[in-house]
Design a protein around this motif. Structure first.
Motif, PDB file in Angstrom:
ATOM      1  N   VAL A   1      29.475  51.036  29.155  1.00 17.46           N
ATOM      2  CA  VAL A   1      29.037  50.023  30.119  1.00 17.46           C
ATOM      3  C   VAL A   1      29.888  48.759  29.983  1.00 17.46           C
ATOM      4  CG1 VAL A   1      27.125  48.487  30.726  1.00 17.46           C
ATOM      5  CG2 VAL A   1      26.699  50.909  30.347  1.00 17.46           C
ATOM      6  N   LEU A   2      30.230  48.364  28.773  1.00 16.55           N
ATOM      7  CA  LEU A   2      31.083  47.183  28.575  1.00 16.55           C
ATOM      8  C   LEU A   2      32.483  47.398  29.148  1.00 16.55           C
ATOM      9  CD1 LEU A   2      30.054  46.051  24.984  1.00 16.55           C
ATOM     10  CD2 LEU A   2      29.481  44.972  27.166  1.00 16.55           C
ATOM     11  N   CYS A   3      33.034  48.594  28.975  1.00 17.09           N
ATOM     12  CA  CYS A   3      34.347  48.892  29.552  1.00 17.09           C
ATOM     13  C   CYS A   3      34.288  48.882  31.080  1.00 17.09           C
ATOM     14  CB  CYS A   3      34.852  50.243  29.057  1.00 17.09           C
ATOM     15  SG  CYS A   3      35.319  50.245  27.323  1.00 17.09           S
ATOM     16  N   GLN A   4      33.216  49.410  31.637  1.00 14.93           N
ATOM     17  CA  GLN A   4      33.067  49.395  33.094  1.00 14.93           C
ATOM     18  C   GLN A   4      32.882  47.962  33.602  1.00 14.93           C
ATOM     19  OE1 GLN A   4      33.647  51.950  35.052  1.00 14.93           O
ATOM     20  NE2 GLN A   4      33.969  53.239  33.266  1.00 14.93           N
ATOM     21  N   ALA A   5      32.195  47.130  32.822  1.00 18.94           N
ATOM     22  CA  ALA A   5      32.045  45.717  33.192  1.00 18.94           C
ATOM     23  C   ALA A   5      33.401  45.008  33.157  1.00 18.94           C
ATOM     24  CB  ALA A   5      31.061  45.028  32.261  1.00 18.94           C
ATOM     25  N   ALA A   6      34.260  45.378  32.214  1.00 24.42           N
ATOM     26  CA  ALA A   6      35.600  44.792  32.149  1.00 24.42           C
ATOM     27  C   ALA A   6      36.428  45.183  33.375  1.00 24.42           C
ATOM     28  CB  ALA A   6      36.304  45.226  30.868  1.00 24.42           C
ATOM     29  N   VAL A   7      36.324  46.429  33.807  1.00 21.79           N
ATOM     30  CA  VAL A   7      37.045  46.868  35.008  1.00 21.79           C
ATOM     31  C   VAL A   7      36.497  46.148  36.237  1.00 21.79           C
ATOM     32  CG1 VAL A   7      37.518  48.854  36.494  1.00 21.79           C
ATOM     33  CG2 VAL A   7      37.691  49.092  34.027  1.00 21.79           C
ATOM     34  N   PHE A   8      35.185  45.989  36.320  1.00 16.10           N
ATOM     35  CA  PHE A   8      34.566  45.257  37.430  1.00 16.10           C
ATOM     36  C   PHE A   8      35.035  43.802  37.434  1.00 16.10           C
ATOM     37  CE2 PHE A   8      31.046  42.906  39.401  1.00 16.10           C
ATOM     38  CZ  PHE A   8      30.966  43.586  40.604  1.00 16.10           C
ATOM     39  N   GLY A   9      35.077  43.189  36.260  1.00 16.81           N
ATOM     40  CA  GLY A   9      35.573  41.815  36.152  1.00 16.81           C
ATOM     41  C   GLY A   9      37.036  41.700  36.552  1.00 16.81           C
ATOM     42  N   LEU A  10      37.819  42.716  36.241  1.00 15.98           N
ATOM     43  CA  LEU A  10      39.214  42.734  36.645  1.00 15.98           C
ATOM     44  C   LEU A  10      39.329  42.774  38.169  1.00 15.98           C
ATOM     45  CD1 LEU A  10      42.070  42.843  35.406  1.00 15.98           C
ATOM     46  CD2 LEU A  10      41.909  45.322  35.533  1.00 15.98           C
ATOM     47  N   GLY A  11      38.452  43.536  38.810  1.00 14.50           N
ATOM     48  CA  GLY A  11      38.442  43.576  40.266  1.00 14.50           C
ATOM     49  C   GLY A  11      38.041  42.242  40.872  1.00 14.50           C
ATOM     50  N   LEU A  12      37.043  41.588  40.285  1.00 18.81           N
ATOM     51  CA  LEU A  12      36.645  40.268  40.785  1.00 18.81           C
ATOM     52  C   LEU A  12      37.740  39.233  40.562  1.00 18.81           C
ATOM     53  CD1 LEU A  12      32.886  39.994  39.816  1.00 18.81           C
ATOM     54  CD2 LEU A  12      33.891  40.497  42.036  1.00 18.81           C
ATOM     55  N   TYR A  13      38.448  39.335  39.444  1.00 13.49           N
ATOM     56  CA  TYR A  13      39.552  38.419  39.180  1.00 13.49           C
ATOM     57  C   TYR A  13      40.661  38.608  40.216  1.00 13.49           C
ATOM     58  CZ  TYR A  13      43.602  36.285  37.000  1.00 13.49           C
ATOM     59  OH  TYR A  13      44.722  35.535  36.773  1.00 13.49           O
ATOM     60  N   LYS A  14      40.934  39.854  40.562  1.00 14.30           N
ATOM     61  CA  LYS A  14      41.960  40.122  41.569  1.00 14.30           C
ATOM     62  C   LYS A  14      41.530  39.555  42.928  1.00 14.30           C
ATOM     63  CE  LYS A  14      45.713  42.141  43.075  1.00 14.30           C
ATOM     64  NZ  LYS A  14      47.041  41.773  42.657  1.00 14.30           N
ATOM     65  N   CYS A  15      40.243  39.681  43.258  1.00 16.87           N
ATOM     66  CA  CYS A  15      39.732  39.091  44.500  1.00 16.87           C
ATOM     67  C   CYS A  15      39.913  37.580  44.484  1.00 16.87           C
ATOM     68  CB  CYS A  15      38.253  39.426  44.690  1.00 16.87           C
ATOM     69  SG  CYS A  15      37.922  41.108  45.147  1.00 16.87           S
ATOM     70  N   TRP A  16      39.660  36.962  43.344  1.00 18.17           N
ATOM     71  CA  TRP A  16      39.793  35.520  43.221  1.00 18.17           C
ATOM     72  C   TRP A  16      41.249  35.088  43.365  1.00 18.17           C
ATOM     73  CZ3 TRP A  16      41.855  32.519  39.058  1.00 18.17           C
ATOM     74  CH2 TRP A  16      41.622  31.157  39.176  1.00 18.17           C
ATOM     75  N   THR A  17      42.181  35.828  42.745  1.00 21.17           N
ATOM     76  CA  THR A  17      43.593  35.455  42.844  1.00 21.17           C
ATOM     77  C   THR A  17      44.141  35.673  44.243  1.00 21.17           C
ATOM     78  OG1 THR A  17      44.296  37.638  42.074  1.00 21.17           O
ATOM     79  CG2 THR A  17      44.090  35.890  40.416  1.00 21.17           C
ATOM     80  N   MET A  18      43.588  36.640  44.984  1.00 22.85           N
ATOM     81  CA  MET A  18      44.036  36.877  46.355  1.00 22.85           C
ATOM     82  C   MET A  18      43.419  35.887  47.331  1.00 22.85           C
ATOM     83  SD  MET A  18      44.041  41.004  46.515  1.00 22.85           S
ATOM     84  CE  MET A  18      44.378  41.051  48.246  1.00 22.85           C
ATOM     85  N   GLY A  19      42.363  35.194  46.920  1.00 27.85           N
ATOM     86  CA  GLY A  19      41.730  34.210  47.769  1.00 27.85           C
ATOM     87  C   GLY A  19      40.654  34.777  48.679  1.00 27.85           C
ATOM     88  N   ILE A  20      40.184  35.991  48.409  1.00 29.92           N
ATOM     89  CA  ILE A  20      39.137  36.566  49.265  1.00 29.92           C
ATOM     90  C   ILE A  20      37.755  36.459  48.634  1.00 29.92           C
ATOM     91  CG2 ILE A  20      40.695  38.126  50.464  1.00 29.92           C
ATOM     92  CD1 ILE A  20      39.777  40.356  48.659  1.00 29.92           C
ATOM     93  N   LEU A  21      37.679  35.867  47.467  1.00 36.48           N
ATOM     94  CA  LEU A  21      36.394  35.612  46.835  1.00 36.48           C
ATOM     95  C   LEU A  21      36.032  34.154  47.083  1.00 36.48           C
ATOM     96  CD1 LEU A  21      34.325  37.050  44.947  1.00 36.48           C
ATOM     97  CD2 LEU A  21      35.472  35.931  43.069  1.00 36.48           C
ATOM     98  N   PRO A  22      34.880  33.899  47.701  1.00 38.36           N
ATOM     99  CA  PRO A  22      34.542  32.498  48.001  1.00 38.36           C
ATOM    100  C   PRO A  22      34.213  31.730  46.726  1.00 38.36           C
ATOM    101  CG  PRO A  22      32.736  33.942  48.624  1.00 38.36           C
ATOM    102  CD  PRO A  22      33.858  34.817  48.188  1.00 38.36           C
ATOM    103  N   SER A  23      35.149  30.900  46.282  1.00 40.56           N
ATOM    104  CA  SER A  23      34.952  30.199  45.018  1.00 40.56           C
ATOM    105  C   SER A  23      35.081  28.687  45.132  1.00 40.56           C
ATOM    106  CB  SER A  23      35.958  30.708  43.981  1.00 40.56           C
ATOM    107  OG  SER A  23      37.269  30.532  44.463  1.00 40.56           O
ATOM    108  N   GLY A  24      35.514  28.176  46.258  1.00 37.82           N
ATOM    109  CA  GLY A  24      35.682  26.737  46.419  1.00 37.82           C
ATOM    110  C   GLY A  24      34.647  26.146  47.354  1.00 37.82           C
TER     111      GLY A  24
END
Length: 112
Positions: A64-87
């Protein structure tokens, strides 16, 4: 492997990058929801003779921790691409303007 594929997918909003992100976000969710099916071949009979998941709890937690790390990696990629509403600018449609003060009465009193 997922991190290398993300690195080579680029940071632009393209169909390949969005497909990679979709796999990175939905893959861990489906893996965690099917964790019992994943660990079914590794069940060991307990002291009462019935198969049990008791000895598999630590590997399941690591899974579960490894899957959470992969999920976090996907969210990080969304954030770097600018498609995650963070501002703050991403949420402007939900903000309301304050009521404008009424100045006509003040002007009427001052200027007559």
């Amino acid at each position: 492997m997922q991190a290398i594929m993300l690195y080579f997918s680029g940071s632009g909003v393209q169909i390949f990058s969005l497909g990679m992100i979709f796999m990175l976000v939905t893959g861990p969710l489906s893996a965690v929801s099917g964790i019992l099916r994943t660990f079914e071949p590794f069940r060991i009979a307990g002291s009462d003779g019935k198969p049990s998941y008791a000895l598999l709890v630590p590997p399941m937690v690591v899974f579960v921790l490894c899957q959470a790390a992969v999920f976090g990696l996907g969210l990080y990629k969304c954030w770097t691409m600018g498609i995650l509403p963070s501002g703050a600018a991403d949420w402007l449609q939900f903000e309301t303007r304050p009521e404008a003060p009424e100045w006509s009465n003040v002007r009427a009193l001052i200027f007559g």
